[in-house]
Design a protein around this motif. Sequence first.
Motif, PDB file in Angstrom:
ATOM      1  N   THR A  51       0.771  -1.008  -0.053  1.00  0.00           N
ATOM      2  CA  THR A  51      -0.196  -0.117   0.371  1.00  0.00           C
ATOM      3  C   THR A  51       0.648   1.031   0.631  1.00  0.00           C
ATOM      4  N   ASP A 166      -5.984  -1.118  -5.204  1.00  0.00           N
ATOM      5  CA  ASP A 166      -5.491  -1.759  -3.117  1.00  0.00           C
ATOM      6  C   ASP A 166      -6.344  -3.102  -3.257  1.00  0.00           C
ATOM      7  N   GLU A 167      -5.932  -4.302  -3.384  1.00  0.00           N
ATOM      8  CA  GLU A 167      -6.841  -4.510  -3.067  1.00  0.00           C
ATOM      9  C   GLU A 167      -8.394  -4.643  -2.932  1.00  0.00           C
TER      10      GLU A 167
HETATM   11 MG   LIG Z   1      -2.290  -2.462   2.669  1.00  0.00          MG
END
Ligand SMILES: [Mg+2]
Lengths: 371, 294
Positions: A51, A166-167
């Motif tokens: 991240t 991000d995910e």
């Molecule tokens: Mg993360």
Amino acid sequence: MNATNRTPGASIDIRKASKRYGKFVALRDLDLSIRPGEFMTLLGPSGSGKTTTLNLIAGFTEVSSGSLEIGGKSVLGLPSHKRNIGVVFQHYALFPHMSVGRNVAYPLTLRGIGRAERDGKVRHALEMVKMADFAHRYPNELSGGQQQRVALARALVFDPPLLLMDEPLGALDKKLREWLQLEIKRIHRELGTTFVYVTHDQEEALVLSDRIAVFNGGQVEQIGNGRELYDHPATLFVGRFIGESTVLRGKADIVGGDTVVSIAGTKIVASGKISGHAAPVILLRPERAVLHRPGTGVVDGENRLSGIVEEAIYVGSGSKYDIRLKDGTTAVVRSPLGAPEFAIGDTAEIAFRPGDVTLLADDASADITLT
Amino acid sequence: MSALPQTDNQTAGGRPARRLNLRDAGWLAAPAVLLLAAVLVYPLAIIVLRSFSEPEPGLQNYIWFFGSPVNRAVLQRTFVLSGWVTLASLICAYPYAYAMTVVGKNLRLILILCVLVPFWLSGVVRTLAWVILLQDSGVINSILRGLGLSPVKLIRTQLGVVIGMTQVLLPFMILPIYSVMKGIDTRLLQAARSLGAKPWRAFLQIYVPLSLPGVYAGAIIVFILSLGFYITPALLGGPRSTMLSSLVQNQVLSLLNWGRGGAMGVVLLVATFILLAIAAPLMRQKHTQTRREK
Ligand SMILES: [Mg+2]
Ligand SMILES: Nc1ncnc2c1ncn2[C@@H]1O[C@H](COP(=O)(O)OP(=O)(O)OP(=O)(O)O)[C@@H](O)[C@H]1O
């Protein structure tokens, strides 16, 4: 949104980038190059800096040292609203007070694009994610998967050369996740935009990516496509993180250019040797080994390890066995359909050729970081 | 849409497994309902009744009220002053509440205490403090004189009343705004930035609209409390800043005319209801509605 006059994907060059929070080092001399139009996945355990890397590219945080170029131009100091990058968040981040249509139109409004063109682009983007019928709904009237599709449309509607995710599927159930993975892959193929995708799900990474960057402890351990990472891991960490594996440790000697490791009294030969001073370990993939009843099917030059079947699981395409070796190690072996079958408690011999294993430098941290 | 898997239309997040049925749970509200009936509805009914029946049945009290230019002026002033108080409170409360959401834990505690302490002091004490501050020889004018500026008349002016009432009512504006702001996901601002919004634009277009429910709630509370405010206007105001509550007090307590006092109370009440009816749709924003069941 139309394929004809799309912005081509942007390249990314990160060199020797470090990010410190006080004394804590989140990224350590990170090097990462992403090609234009590539689908790059950042894969790694929790806290490994995925991240943080994405935030640096998006401009939400700045590097402590190092350089960062997007499309060949340094973006250090450039605020995020001037970077023209699409971002999709795990938590969707749709504006709750705007309808789906207005959410997707927002980046176009900010760019002063006229009504007619805007409406066309919004419709196009929503069609791309199959949400065109939902333009008048509000985010709280949508399911998680629908919200994330709208978020994807919003991040792509202004034709950014780069999309960061991000995910994005982290909060969704498995079936929906798999379907959306294919949708994302299709969209990437259609647009040619550079995609940078963060996940800690290795299967997802294998499904989606052109290349995968494996993160560990604020650094990239290895970059490659799925096959390279699986068949030729550069470090023990990568070998263990990607796919299933058995790690065999023991006293090692070099004999005629090959490495011989003695495991619970049995000498195991692995082709080649590793450079450097670290102790070598053997990485064995479950489908590279064959199970035999003791003393049967012996082939010259093959390694043999004896153990007790601890677990036998039928997995449809065959069986998966956990074999407990004499030194306490548990080895994982996959047998195809038709191979001899074993029951729990049986004695079995694991056979594999010296060239079918990978020799890697031992690294105690590879075990710890996995937990 | 045929490619969509089934799971797509399921609602996310489970519902509480067992919820008290509203019909069964209605009796839980009984004590509060009884209390309200005894101390609010009953006396209110009496007041409404007396406004139409004293000294004799008819509309004479209302005819008197609306027939007098002074009364009409006071009614208008009550609304105008309440509007100013609401506006002044909002201007002070909005940045204050925002600060409360962004500062660290310790500073936030101090800021919350600063809001709550006035609650623990009676309104009379606080108003008297304002008398000391605002009077002609008070602190503010002393400072102005010290700076070589000419003193301003604050006490017994409408400005003085607005200042005093704003301070007294400020917590009622700050707390609802803060409670809404606290729940705003600031990551939405980051999302807006990534879409190309300058920081101030992201604030105005994302944060401010999301904070509006708190603003409406605070504004309505402060405005309605202002309409019926008595102590502060009485102590800080002069003859030219009389508010309706003073007239009611005068009629009921000094002249013992319950009919006229009651009529003024009813006028205020009806005006308040009308206002609420106008404001209600504002508060019912689309996104605050509960999720549609499928
Ligand atoms: Mg993360
Ligand atoms: N603002 C911050 N202040 C201090 N430390 C931080 C901050 N942001 C991140 N970190 C630390 O930096 C490290 C890397 O964090 P990062 O969020 O990049 O991990 P990640 O790889 O995305 O993990 P996950 O898979 O759990 O999301 C973590 O140890 C985290 O605690």
